[in-house]
Design a protein around this motif. Structure first.
Motif, PDB file in Angstrom:
ATOM      1  N   LEU A  11     167.459-147.005 -12.531  1.00 19.29           N
ATOM      2  CA  LEU A  11     166.186-147.003 -13.260  1.00 19.29           C
ATOM      3  C   LEU A  11     165.869-145.549 -13.553  1.00 19.29           C
ATOM      4  N   THR A  41     163.118-151.493 -19.770  1.00 20.99           N
ATOM      5  CA  THR A  41     162.837-152.563 -18.819  1.00 20.99           C
ATOM      6  C   THR A  41     161.373-152.970 -18.953  1.00 20.99           C
ATOM      7  N   GLN A  43     159.235-152.550 -16.809  1.00 27.25           N
ATOM      8  CA  GLN A  43     158.409-151.653 -16.004  1.00 27.25           C
ATOM      9  C   GLN A  43     158.090-150.344 -16.734  1.00 27.25           C
ATOM     10  N   ARG A  47     166.805-148.899 -17.957  1.00 29.64           N
ATOM     11  CA  ARG A  47     167.835-149.221 -16.974  1.00 29.64           C
ATOM     12  C   ARG A  47     169.176-148.838 -17.562  1.00 29.64           C
ATOM     13  N   ILE A 163     166.730-156.541  -5.948  1.00 28.73           N
ATOM     14  CA  ILE A 163     166.354-155.927  -7.220  1.00 28.73           C
ATOM     15  C   ILE A 163     166.271-154.416  -7.060  1.00 28.73           C
ATOM     16  N   LYS A 165     163.819-151.556  -8.261  1.00 33.69           N
ATOM     17  CA  LYS A 165     162.505-151.384  -8.883  1.00 33.69           C
ATOM     18  C   LYS A 165     161.836-150.128  -8.351  1.00 33.69           C
TER      19      LYS A 165
END
Length: 167
Positions: A11, A41, A43, A47, A163, A165
């Motif tokens: 990320l 992504t 968020q 990515r 995941i 994140k």
């Protein structure tokens, strides 16, 4: 140590220059990127999925170096056997006659591909799946004449609840 294929997922900040910094870090260490895919992504980040070939200790060092880059939020390696891995390819195939057209369409159906463009002399087929599946389809199409080819590079997610994140 034996060389194998590794998938690195990261990320990163979704801003200009980040891809350059990451690829430059690989260049400085004289390491070839086999494939790279980048996308936004949910968020507000991007990515990166990077595929490389190397031994475990070298890849571990690369991941540690990536984690030190300011624009990298999170980085980890994915286990190919425990990940969903896909790639997309667009293949434009020469079609000299109706028999060849019919054969190519049947092969595309077997590979769960999709015809996305048609002209009197060519078909463009979209195939999604593992790199091995795409390689097999491309090899099959070579006898007809591959006119043009575009591949996205691998993108992957870990299977199950794991995941990557922002915390």
């Amino acid at each position: 140590m034996a060389s194998q294929t590794w998938i690195i997922a990261a990320l990163v900040e979704h801003k200009p220059g980040v891809l350059y910094k990451v690829s430059n870090m690989f260049r400085r260490r004289n390491f070839n990127i086999e494939s790279i895919s980048v996308g936004a992504t949910e968020q507000g980040m991007a990515r990166m999925t990077i595929t490389i070939t190397g031994d475990e200790s070298t890849v571990e060092q690369l991941v540690k170096q990536m984690a030190k880059l300011v624009d990298i939020v999170k980085v980890s390696t994915l286990q190919p056997g425990n990940s969903v891995v896909r790639e997309l390819a667009l293949i434009k195939v020469h079609i000299p006659n109706t028999t060849a057209r019919s054969d190519v369409i049947q092969y595309a159906n077997i590979f769960r591909g999709r015809v996305v463009d048609v002209s009197p002399e060519s078909l463009t087929i979209e195939v999604t799946g593992t790199s091995d599946k795409i390689n097999a389809f491309i090899e099959l199409m070579r006898s007809f004449g591959v006119m043009e080819l575009a591949r996205t590079g691998i993108t992957a997610l870990a299977r199950g609840p794991k995941i990557i994140k922002v915390k």
